[in-house]
Design an enzyme around this catalytic site. Structure first.
Site, PDB file in Angstrom:
ATOM      1  N   LEU A 238      -1.225  -5.528   6.390  1.00  0.00           N
ATOM      2  CA  LEU A 238      -0.682  -6.086   5.151  1.00  0.00           C
ATOM      3  C   LEU A 238      -1.883  -6.510   4.307  1.00  0.00           C
ATOM      4  CD1 LEU A 238       2.053  -6.894   3.766  1.00  0.00           C
ATOM      5  CD2 LEU A 238       1.576  -9.220   4.569  1.00  0.00           C
ATOM      6  N   HIS A 239      -2.111  -5.779   3.200  1.00  0.00           N
ATOM      7  CA  HIS A 239      -3.365  -5.956   2.468  1.00  0.00           C
ATOM      8  C   HIS A 239      -3.254  -6.971   1.313  1.00  0.00           C
ATOM      9  CE1 HIS A 239      -5.102  -2.507   4.557  1.00  0.00           C
ATOM     10  NE2 HIS A 239      -4.145  -1.713   4.130  1.00  0.00           N
ATOM     11  N   ASP A 240      -2.756  -6.490   0.188  1.00  0.00           N
ATOM     12  CA  ASP A 240      -2.913  -7.204  -1.085  1.00  0.00           C
ATOM     13  C   ASP A 240      -2.257  -8.593  -1.146  1.00  0.00           C
ATOM     14  OD1 ASP A 240      -4.315  -5.000  -1.932  1.00  0.00           O
ATOM     15  OD2 ASP A 240      -2.613  -4.089  -2.973  1.00  0.00           O
TER      16      ASP A 240
END
Ligand code: BDR
Ligand code: CA
Length: 309
Positions: A238-240
């Site tokens: 889960l990046h942004d």
């Protein structure tokens, strides 16, 4: 706090925008788009669709750079699908992008507010930010901080063996941003790869009893198709969203003040983030580089905020 989100949606970018909109602590002044996960026309359309989904067509969406400063464009359709939003079919946006270039919007908004008042949340390639800094050098003293998803240290790259996608796409822009003197907080792959979108976590999001939860779960489910297989984990990274989650609850993360520089010369390690974690170099710290995260705390906050829609 007043923020601008500079973005290339992308499913995880859209979740970031939604989290900001669900949070009264944050005033989202505008969304600026950049070519990245998919080409600019598509990232702009996706930003507009996200704001429609949230019932916020009042938020301006300014389209920005359609290609990196010097290098040819690179997309990530292998992760995000052809449209960047594969997993859910949203209706076409109810409006066009707001007139005026993203770079002009960023400069105007930062200069019209008191020094330090604006946080730039950058979750795509850094082309717009570098252009804004070059065009209006006073931004160096005026931007409050840049909260960035980008870079990689321990496991290194997700688009090449050496580089993280956002930095790799426009390494020259990223290097300009790290050299700018603006305070920077970085959420690298070291953090984002701890936050597996496991089946149980996606079920929690899907079960949120409003129209947003199931859409976000379907988006993340699509994104994980490629990444979970690749990394052999129960779920993808889960990046942004870490950028906005940190603005809301910084105690969920731990990092260190370090020097970060970006490789722009070598074809082999182009876009590599060179992080002086042990302080062995002479260059002074220019960023807070996060490495540790309270994983369950992040998912609890995501579910709690999305439940507010
Ligand atoms: C970054 O690249 C994109 O695919 C994601 O949206 C994120 O911003 C991760 O490397
Ligand atoms: Ca992104």
């Amino acid at each position: 706090m007043k923020i601008i989100i500079d973005t290339d949606p992308g499913q995880d970018d859209a979740l970031t925008i939604l989290l900001a909109l669900a949070s009264p602590e944050i005033e989202l002044l505008g969304v600026t788009t950049v070519a990245g996960n998919v080409p600019l026309a598509q990232t702009t359309e996706n930003a507009l669709k996200t704001l429609d989904l949230a019932g916020r067509p009042d938020i301006p969406v300014h389209a920005g750079a359609d290609r990196p400063l010097l290098r040819p464009g690179v997309t990530a359709t292998h992760v995000h699908g052809r449209t960047g939003f594969e997993g859910v079919d949203l209706p076409p946006p109810g409006r066009p992008a707001t007139p005026g270039h993203a770079v002009d919007f960023i400069i105007r908004t930062v200069m019209d507010n008191p020094p330090g008042a604006i946080t730039l949340c950058t979750i795509g390639p850094l082309t717009n930010i570098a252009l804004a800094l070059a065009r209006e050098p006073r931004l160096r003293e005026r931007i409050g901080r840049i909260v960035m998803m980008g870079c990689a240290f321990s496991e290194v790259g997700n688009i090449t063996p050496a580089a993280e996608f956002n930095v790799y796409v426009d390494p020259h822009a990223a290097e300009m941003v790290f050299a700018s003197g603006v305070p920077i907080v970085v959420f690298p792959l070291d953090v984002t790869h701890q936050l597996h979108t496991s089946a149980a976590r996606l079920e929690r999001i899907a079960a949120i009893p409003n129209r947003i939860g199931p859409v976000v779960a379907a988006w993340l489910r699509f994104e994980k198709r490629f990444e979970a297989t690749k990394y052999g984990t129960d779920g993808g990274p889960l990046h942004d969203p870490n950028t906005v989650v940190w603005l809301l609850k910084p105690e969920l993360y731990r990092g260190r003040q370090v020097n970060v520089q970006i490789e722009t010369g070598s074809p082999l390690t182009m876009g590599m983030s060179v992080v002086d974690w042990w302080g062995v170099g002479t260059a002074p710290p220019n960023a807070v580089f996060m490495r540790e995260v309270d994983v369950e705390g992040v998912y609890d906050l995501v579910v709690e905020r999305l439940s507010r829609f």
